[in-house]
Scaffold this active site. Structure first.
Site: not given
Lengths: 173, 173
Positions: B7, B68, B141
């Site tokens: 992420d 992501e 996260d």
């Protein structure tokens, strides 16, 4: 000093090397535009850019790297690629311990043409004049990379004088 | 298969490693959040992220990396840093020849919770359940990185079956 200017982009990444110092004629060392195909996955395009930037750092051993500061523009997908390419360029320079400066497009336009809103043609014409070239570098990304390097030498010189003055003032008893 | 989910972010970069395959229980291998200070120049923050990702690729030797996919959001300055961090993560994986997949936040939310608009808490709760953890991974996260890895294993399995079916159909006389 020798500066590598980088106009980052996934499709076209301009790279220009300029030698010189403030108040003296500047010299074009080399200029190129690295291209990657939109049909290749982004990760591999970024690796191509990394290799290209590393190869130029090896070949030209600049004293500093000037990268265009990325802002959000209308086309969001382009901004993402530009941000990623600029990140790769910065990492290549930072890994070697080179000083990195980010200059905005308007700072660059103002530095080379005196007008922060100069168009591509005006920037190209000024780069041609400053580096005493026969014709404007093409495509525009090449001229922009050279304009970044020129800006860095000129601004860097001013910044160095300010730093020296501040240091001198501080060292006074 | 083993997947490293990332992420990306300049301030906090979540990294989570998950082992497993479709239809079998998934296992948490490790999870961490890489932090870099806003007081450090961006180029050096990106080098720290590069080193962190490289260290995890060395240590855990994943079969694939899931990152992501970055979209423009309201805070433009955050998007730039996120795009740059994601670019670095992708380059680290691509240099090693690892497969890289990009999943959007809504794909990840839909995969782990069945709802593409699930909130952080719901995603954290589902990651906890799927990986049979005692408590949700923190910060968000960390949970997001694990959710990416989970999504990749589940979607990758489906994609592999589709690819196999297409290949089988094509090979019919």
């Amino acid at each position: 000093m020798r500066v590598l200017g980088i106009d980052p982009g996934l499709t076209r990444c301009g790279m220009g090397v300029v030698d010189g110092s403030v108040g003296r004629p500047l010299t074009l060392v080399d200029v190129n535009v690295l291209r990657t195909s939109a049909e290749v996955p982004v990760a591999h395009r970024l690796v191509t850019i990394e290799k290209g930037v590393d190869a130029w750092l090896d070949e030209f051993a600049p004293d500093a790297v000037a990268v265009e500061r990325v802002f959000a523009r209308s086309d969001v997908s382009t901004v993402m690629g530009t941000a990623q390419a600029s990140g790769i360029a910065m990492v290549c320079a930072a890994r070697r311990g080179l000083p990195i400066a980010l200059h905005t497009p308007s700072e660059v336009k103002a530095a080379v043409s005196g007008n922060g809103r100069a168009n591509k043609q005006q920037v190209g014409a000024m780069v041609t004049r400053i580096l005493r070239l026969d014709a404007p570098p093409k495509p525009a990304d090449a001229a922009d990379a050279l304009a970044l390097a020129i800006t860095h030498i000129w601004r860097g010189g001013a910044q160095a004088r300010i730093d020296a003055a501040v240091a001198a003032a501080r060292s006074r008893p």
